[in-house]
Design a protein around this motif. Structure first.
Motif, PDB file in Angstrom:
ATOM      1  N   VAL A 101       0.774  -1.108  -0.062  1.00  0.00           N
ATOM      2  CA  VAL A 101      -0.122  -0.210  -0.032  1.00  0.00           C
ATOM      3  C   VAL A 101       0.870   1.114   0.039  1.00  0.00           C
ATOM      4  N   TYR A 102       0.298   2.323  -0.597  1.00  0.00           N
ATOM      5  CA  TYR A 102       1.123   3.763  -0.474  1.00  0.00           C
ATOM      6  C   TYR A 102      -0.097   4.659  -0.458  1.00  0.00           C
ATOM      7  N   ALA A 103       0.443   5.718   0.188  1.00  0.00           N
ATOM      8  CA  ALA A 103      -0.544   6.879   0.264  1.00  0.00           C
ATOM      9  C   ALA A 103       0.405   8.231  -0.089  1.00  0.00           C
ATOM     10  N   ILE A 104      -0.401   8.974  -1.041  1.00  0.00           N
ATOM     11  CA  ILE A 104       0.161  10.309  -1.390  1.00  0.00           C
ATOM     12  C   ILE A 104      -1.108  11.288  -1.325  1.00  0.00           C
ATOM     13  N   GLY A 105      -0.851  12.512  -1.270  1.00  0.00           N
ATOM     14  CA  GLY A 105      -1.958  13.692  -1.331  1.00  0.00           C
ATOM     15  C   GLY A 105      -2.858  13.341  -2.562  1.00  0.00           C
ATOM     16  N   ASN A 106      -4.102  13.598  -2.477  1.00  0.00           N
ATOM     17  CA  ASN A 106      -5.120  13.398  -3.444  1.00  0.00           C
ATOM     18  C   ASN A 106      -5.068  14.526  -4.554  1.00  0.00           C
ATOM     19  N   TYR A 107      -4.733  15.629  -3.967  1.00  0.00           N
ATOM     20  CA  TYR A 107      -4.755  16.920  -4.943  1.00  0.00           C
ATOM     21  C   TYR A 107      -3.845  16.946  -5.967  1.00  0.00           C
ATOM     22  N   ASP A 108      -4.151  17.145  -7.310  1.00  0.00           N
ATOM     23  CA  ASP A 108      -3.126  17.023  -8.166  1.00  0.00           C
ATOM     24  C   ASP A 108      -2.885  18.679  -8.520  1.00  0.00           C
ATOM     25  N   PRO A 109      -1.733  19.172  -8.229  1.00  0.00           N
ATOM     26  CA  PRO A 109      -1.401  20.618  -8.579  1.00  0.00           C
ATOM     27  C   PRO A 109      -1.219  20.957 -10.010  1.00  0.00           C
ATOM     28  N   ASN A 110      -1.255  20.133 -10.824  1.00  0.00           N
ATOM     29  CA  ASN A 110      -1.117  20.420 -12.309  1.00  0.00           C
ATOM     30  C   ASN A 110      -2.560  20.682 -12.845  1.00  0.00           C
ATOM     31  N   SER A 111      -3.631  20.176 -12.488  1.00  0.00           N
ATOM     32  CA  SER A 111      -4.932  20.243 -12.860  1.00  0.00           C
ATOM     33  C   SER A 111      -5.782  20.879 -11.746  1.00  0.00           C
ATOM     34  N   HIS A 112      -5.277  21.231 -10.607  1.00  0.00           N
ATOM     35  CA  HIS A 112      -6.037  21.839  -9.478  1.00  0.00           C
ATOM     36  C   HIS A 112      -7.303  20.861  -9.072  1.00  0.00           C
ATOM     37  N   ALA A 113      -7.358  19.749  -8.832  1.00  0.00           N
ATOM     38  CA  ALA A 113      -8.433  18.910  -8.909  1.00  0.00           C
ATOM     39  C   ALA A 113      -8.107  17.874  -7.910  1.00  0.00           C
ATOM     40  N   ALA A 114      -8.883  17.331  -6.923  1.00  0.00           N
ATOM     41  CA  ALA A 114      -8.539  16.019  -6.234  1.00  0.00           C
ATOM     42  C   ALA A 114      -8.987  14.798  -6.922  1.00  0.00           C
ATOM     43  N   VAL A 115      -8.075  14.393  -7.557  1.00  0.00           N
ATOM     44  CA  VAL A 115      -8.272  13.278  -8.335  1.00  0.00           C
ATOM     45  C   VAL A 115      -7.175  12.345  -8.557  1.00  0.00           C
ATOM     46  N   LEU A 116      -6.296  12.250  -7.933  1.00  0.00           N
ATOM     47  CA  LEU A 116      -4.914  11.308  -7.904  1.00  0.00           C
ATOM     48  C   LEU A 116      -5.403   9.766  -7.672  1.00  0.00           C
ATOM     49  N   SER A 117      -6.310   9.754  -6.493  1.00  0.00           N
ATOM     50  CA  SER A 117      -6.803   8.330  -6.386  1.00  0.00           C
ATOM     51  C   SER A 117      -7.733   7.680  -7.407  1.00  0.00           C
TER      52      SER A 117
END
Length: 115
Positions: A46-62
């Motif tokens: 398992v891995y965990a990172i911030g969900n907010y994509d600073p490139n697109s300004h959206a919370a979509v990484l999950s």
């Protein structure tokens, strides 16, 4: 249990079975959206990172696609397809837009994130 596991403030987020292998889910950990990934290439991790994509300004990484970039395990953002290293949070194409990485572990089938 290692010193790192004892000293960190670990938060349970879900069971490992709640995450389809080689995908991610979003969890709210101490008020922050965290993308939690179950990578299974013969050895479940398992891995965990911030969900907010600073490139697109959206919370979509999950919701991104899990794969590899050379030797690195990454997620490709679903919007601009930037690759984020799941171990470090580094954005490979734009390192200045990297995200936080959080220690993650599985214990007795439960996924834990260090906040």
């Amino acid at each position: 249990m290692s010193n790192e596991h004892r000293q960190a403030d670990w938060v349970p987020v879900c069971t490992l079975n709640d995450i389809v292998p080689n995908t991610g889910v979003c969890a709210l950990v101490k008020g922050e959206q965290v993308a939690v990934f179950h990578v299974d290439d013969g050895d479940a991790r398992v891995y965990a990172i911030g969900n907010y994509d600073p490139n697109s300004h959206a919370a979509v990484l999950s919701r991104g696609l899990v794969g590899s970039f050379g030797e690195r395990v990454v997620v490709a953002s679903p919007i601009y397809k930037h690759h984020f290293d799941l171990s470090t949070g580094e954005c490979i194409e734009a390192p200045q837009h990297s995200v936080n990485a959080f220690p993650a572990r599985v214990e007795n089938g439960q996924v834990w994130i260090a906040a």
